[in-house]
Design an enzyme around this catalytic site. Structure first.
Site, PDB file in Angstrom:
ATOM      1  N   ASP A 352       0.861  -1.175   0.000  1.00  0.00           N
ATOM      2  CA  ASP A 352       0.000   0.000   0.000  1.00  0.00           C
ATOM      3  C   ASP A 352       0.904   1.234   0.000  1.00  0.00           C
ATOM      4  O   ASP A 352       2.068   1.160   0.407  1.00  0.00           O
ATOM      5  CB  ASP A 352      -0.893  -0.021   1.244  1.00  0.00           C
ATOM      6  CG  ASP A 352      -1.811   1.182   1.311  1.00  0.00           C
ATOM      7  OD1 ASP A 352      -2.360   1.550   0.261  1.00  0.00           O
ATOM      8  OD2 ASP A 352      -1.961   1.754   2.403  1.00  0.00           O
ATOM      9  N   ASP A 542      -1.701  -0.776   5.983  1.00  0.00           N
ATOM     10  CA  ASP A 542      -1.892  -0.256   7.334  1.00  0.00           C
ATOM     11  C   ASP A 542      -3.302   0.256   7.608  1.00  0.00           C
ATOM     12  O   ASP A 542      -3.624   0.611   8.739  1.00  0.00           O
ATOM     13  CB  ASP A 542      -0.897   0.882   7.619  1.00  0.00           C
ATOM     14  CG  ASP A 542      -1.266   2.167   6.882  1.00  0.00           C
ATOM     15  OD1 ASP A 542      -1.837   2.051   5.773  1.00  0.00           O
ATOM     16  OD2 ASP A 542      -1.000   3.253   7.418  1.00  0.00           O
ATOM     17  N   ASP A 546      -7.400  -2.162   4.146  1.00  0.00           N
ATOM     18  CA  ASP A 546      -6.431  -3.175   3.740  1.00  0.00           C
ATOM     19  C   ASP A 546      -6.708  -4.532   4.384  1.00  0.00           C
ATOM     20  O   ASP A 546      -6.104  -5.533   3.983  1.00  0.00           O
ATOM     21  CB  ASP A 546      -5.009  -2.737   4.126  1.00  0.00           C
ATOM     22  CG  ASP A 546      -4.542  -1.530   3.327  1.00  0.00           C
ATOM     23  OD1 ASP A 546      -4.961  -1.417   2.162  1.00  0.00           O
ATOM     24  OD2 ASP A 546      -3.777  -0.721   3.866  1.00  0.00           O
TER      25      ASP A 546
END
Length: 649
Positions: A352, A542, A546
Site C-alpha cells: 500500500d 496499514d 487493507d
C-alpha cells in the site's frame, strides 16, 4: 496462574516430546535448578557415582575380574534406572518407540550378549550427553526468552503522601500513578502526567533515534527513559501492556508449527519404529544364514543407539523460535510460526502507498500565488478556513501556518461541502478553499495545473493561488525496495490514491508495477491477479480498507502504526513501521529455514553414515552414542546462532 507465569511456563514447552529424551520433554522445567548450581542436581550425582563405579569396574578387572560384573551392574542400574522406568511408563501409555525404549533395548541387549562394559559405558555416556544436551537446549531457550522479555519485576507507585513506593509490577492497576526515573525502563503502558524526557524505543521498534515525550502523550512499556523524570498514569495492567504482548506474541508464534516442523514430528513417529524393525531384521536374518548371532545382534544394537531422532525433533523448532526471537528484537512480530516459512516462498510483494511507503502525513511543498496575493497570506487564509477541519490536507495546512508563526485568523459562517471544500468569511472577506471542482462550482477560473494534490484559494471570487501538498516518502523506502528486488521479489504498489500521486511515488522509489484508484475489493482482485502471474505474494498495508487483502494474501503484514483492523488481520506486524523491515524479515525467514534444513540434513547424514558403518562392522556402540548426543548438541548450537545474527544486508 497470571499471564506472566503462563508465559514463563510456555517458554519451556516449545519442543514437542516426540523422541522422549529429556531435552525434548521438559516437564519439570519450572522446578529446574539454577544454571549456577547444576552440580547440586540429583542427575549430576547419579552420573558421577555411576562414572566412578564404571571406572572402578574397568580398573578392578585387571586384578580381580570376578568383581567387574557386579560393579558394572550397579553402575548400570544407577545410571539407567530412570531410562528403564520411563521406557516402561511410556510403553504402558502406548508410546513405545522413544529414546528411552531404544537405549533400554540396546543396553539390555548388550548385557544379553555379554558385552557388559559396553552396556554400562553406553548408558553412562548417554546420560552424560543428555545432561549437557539438556542444559544447552534450556540455556538456548532462556537466552531467546531473556532477549525479548522486558517485563518489570517492580514499579515505583506514587502513594497518597506523593512518595514513590516499590510494588510488584503485576499489582499495579489502571489509574495508578508511577514514577519512571532516567535510565529506567518504562514498566507499563500509560500517559505522561508530568515531565518531559527523551525515550529510547529501540527495544520495541529497533529505531535508534530517541523520541521526545511530554504531558498527555502516550508511552509504551519496554521503552527506556533517557533524560528526565516522568510521572505516568497507568493505562494498562502488566498482562495487557506492550512488554507482555510482545512476549505473548512470540510464544504464540512459536506454538504454531511450520510445515517442516510438522513433517519432522510425523517423520520421527514413522522413522523410529522402522529403525527398530530394521534392527530386528539385521539381528535375525543374517544370523540365520551365518550363525553369527553375537556379531549381528551387536550390529543391530549399534543401529538402535544411533537411530534416535532427538537432534531432529529438538533443533528444528528451536531454529524457528530463535528466528522469531531475532525478529522481535528488530521490531517484527510474527503472529504465526508458519509465517516465517511462508515468507521463504514469496515471489512478489504488494505494498500500500499511504502509511506504508509514505508517512501518510502531507507537507506543504509549494505555494503558487496570483493577483497580488503573497504566499503567507494564502497560507494564513487557508489555515483560517481549514482550522476546524480534521481532513489530513487541512491539518497539514494549519500545521504549516503555525510553524511559520502566522496568526490563525477567526473564520465565521463556515460551510463545508463534503469532498469539495469549505466556504467561510475571514475579516469580512468571502474565502473559498477546496479542490478544482469546488472552484468550478463558483465559476472561479484556475490559472494553475497542479501535478500533485493541491488546495485552491479564492478571495471575494478572485483566484488567489494554490497550495501544493505531497505525502512524504519514508527515508528508507528507496533502499528497501531495492533490497526486495535484490532478493528477486517483484514489487507492486496497490493504492486508492490518484494515478498521478502514485506514479510520482513509484518513480522515486523504483516500483515498477503501479495500480491506483483502487477500492478495497479492487485491491483484493488486483492482488489475486498478481499472485496468478508471479506466484505467492506478500501484502503490506496499514489501513482498515487493507484488512481484506491482508487476510487473503499468502502472507499479510501490517505496519504497527496502522489501524487495529489491519494489525488484527495480518500474519506479521512491523512495529517500527519502517519499509526496510520488509526485506529484513524475508532475509531472516530464509536464513531460519536454511538453518533448520541444515540441521535436518546434517543429523540424518551422520546417522546414516554411522548406521552403514555399524552394518559393515566399523562402528561400535561407543561411536553410536557419541554421534547421537554430539549431533544433537551441534544442531542446538547451530540453531541458536540465528538469535544473534544480523540480516541488515
Amino acid at each position: 496462574m497470571d499471564g506472566s507465569e503462563r508465559i514463563e511456563k510456555d517458554s519451556s514447552c516449545l519442543v514437542e516430546d516426540t523422541c522422549g529424551c529429556s531435552c525434548c520433554h521438559n516437564e519439570g522445567a519450572e522446578e529446574e535448578e539454577d544454571e549456577g548450581v547444576w552440580y547440586k542436581s540429583s542427575e549430576f550425582y547419579e552420573i558421577l557415582i555411576g562414572a566412578v563405579l564404571f571406572a572402578a569396574a574397568q580398573l578392578i578387572s585387571l586384578y580381580m575380574p570376578a568383581y567387574q560384573l557386579p560393579l558394572l551392574i550397579i553402575s548400570y542400574l544407577i545410571l539407567g534406572k530412570e531410562v528403564l522406568l520411563n521406557a516402561g511408563r511410556n510403553i504402558l501409555k502406548g508410546h513405545v518407540f522413544d529414546e528411552n525404549f531404544l537405549m533400554s533395548i540396546a543396553t539390555l541387549g548388550a548385557f544379553a550378549i555379554a558385552e557388559y562394559p559396553e552396556a554400562a559405558g553406553v548408558m553412562l555416556f548417554f546420560r552424560i550427553g543428555e545432561f549437557f544436551e539438556e542444559r544447552a537446549a534450556n540455556k538456548s531457550r532462556r537466552q531467546i526468552i531473556e532477549a525479548i522479555d522486558m517485563r518489570p519485576e517492580t514499579v515505583l507507585l506514587v502513594n497518597e503522601q506523593d512518595e514513590p513506593v516499590a510494588i510488584p509490577a503485576n499489582q499495579a492497576v489502571v489509574g495508578n500513578i508511577i514514577i519512571v526515573r532516567p535510565g529506567d525502563r518504562i514498566p507499563l503502558d500509560g500517559t505522561v502526567l508530568e515531565g518531559t524526557s527523551q525515550i529510547d524505543s529501540s527495544p520495541l521498534t529497533g529505531e535508534a533515534v530517541p523520541i521526545t515525550v511530554s504531558e498527555k502523550e502516550s508511552v509504551l512499556s519496554g521503552c527506556i527513559n533517557k533524560t528526565g523524570v516522568l510521572k505516568i498514569r497507568v493505562e494498562k495492567i502488566l498482562d495487557e501492556s506492550m512488554v507482555s504482548r510482545v512476549l505473548a506474541s512470540v510464544q504464540s508464534a512459536a506454538a504454531n508449527k511450520p510445515r517442516i516442523q510438522r513433517f519432522i514430528s510425523r517423520f520421527a513417529g514413522v522413522y523410529t519404529p522402522i529403525v527398530v524393525i530394521v534392527a530386528l531384521l539385521i539381528a535375525v536374518v543374517p544370523s540365520l544364514f551365518t550363525g553369527q548371532w553375537h556379531n549381528y545382534i551387536y550390529i543391530a544394537l549399534t543401529f538402535l543407539v544411533i537411530s534416535c531422532p532427538c537432534a531432529l525433533v529438538l533443533s528444528v523448532p528451536l531454529a524457528f523460535f530463535a528466528g522469531i526471537g531475532n525478529a522481535s528484537r528488530h521490531g517484527i512480530l510474527f503472529k504465526d510460526g508458519a509465517a516465517i516459512e511462508a515468507l521463504t516462498q514469496i515471489k512478489a510483494a504488494a505494498l500500500d502507498k499511504t502509511g506504508t511507503i509514505t508517512h501518510g502525513v502531507f507537507d506543504v511543498q509549494k505555494i503558487k500565488t496570483h493577483n497580488g496575493f503573497t504566499e503567507n497570506i494564502i497560507l494564513q487564509l487557508c489555515a483560517a478556513v481549514e482550522n476546524a477541519s480534521t481532513h489530513p490536507l487541512a491539518v497539514s495546512i494549519v500545521r504549516q501556518a503555525k510553524e511559520k508563526t502566522l496568526k490563525i485568523l477567526p473564520a465565521v459562517d463556515v460551510e463545508e461541502v463534503p469532498g469539495k471544500g469549505v466556504k467561510a468569511y475571514v475579516e469580512n472577506k468571502k474565502v473559498l478553499c477546496g479542490n478544482a471542482v469546488f472552484m468550478q462550482d463558483y465559476d472561479i477560473q484556475i490559472n494553475d495545473a497542479a501535478e500533485k494534490t493541491a488546495v485552491y484559494l479564492a478571495v471575494d471570487n478572485k483566484y488567489a493561488g494554490c497550495i501544493i501538498l505531497g505525502d512524504q516518502i519514508k527515508d528508507d523506502a528507496v533502499s528497501a525496495i531495492a533490497g526486495l528486488k535484490k532478493q528477486g521479489i517483484s514489487v507492486a504498489m496497490l493504492t486508492g490514491d490518484s494515478s498521478e500521486g502514485a506514479a510520482a511515488v513509484a518513480d522515486k522509489t523504483g516500483i515498477d508495477m503501479v495500480h491506483a484508484k483502487l477500492l478495497p475489493d479492487e485491491k483484493l482482485s488486483t492482488m489475486q491477479k498478481i499472485r496468478a502471474e508471479k506466484g505467492k505474494i506478500l501484502f503490506v498495508g496499514d489501513g482498515i480498507n487493507d484488512a481484506p487483502v491482508l487476510a487473503n494474501a499468502d502472507v499479510g503484514a501490517a505496519m504497527g502504526s496502522g489501524a487495529d483492523a489491519a494489525i488484527e488481520a495480518a500474519d506479521v506486524v512491523f512495529m517500527t513501521s519502517r519499509v526496510d523491515a520488509i526485506p529484513y524479515a524475508l532475509r531472516l525467514a530464509k536464513t531460519t529455514r536454511a538453518i533448520a534444513v541444515q540441521n535436518v540434513v546434517f543429523a540424518l547424514t551422520i546417522k546414516i553414515l554411522i548406521m552403514i558403518g555399524s552394518f559393515l562392522g566399523y562402528a561400535s556402540l561407543w561411536s553410536a552414542v557419541f554421534a547421537d548426543t554430539g549431533v544433537a548438541i551441534i544442531c542446538v548450537l547451530n540453531a541458536v546462532r540465528i538469535l544473534y545474527s544480523d540480516h541488515t544486508t
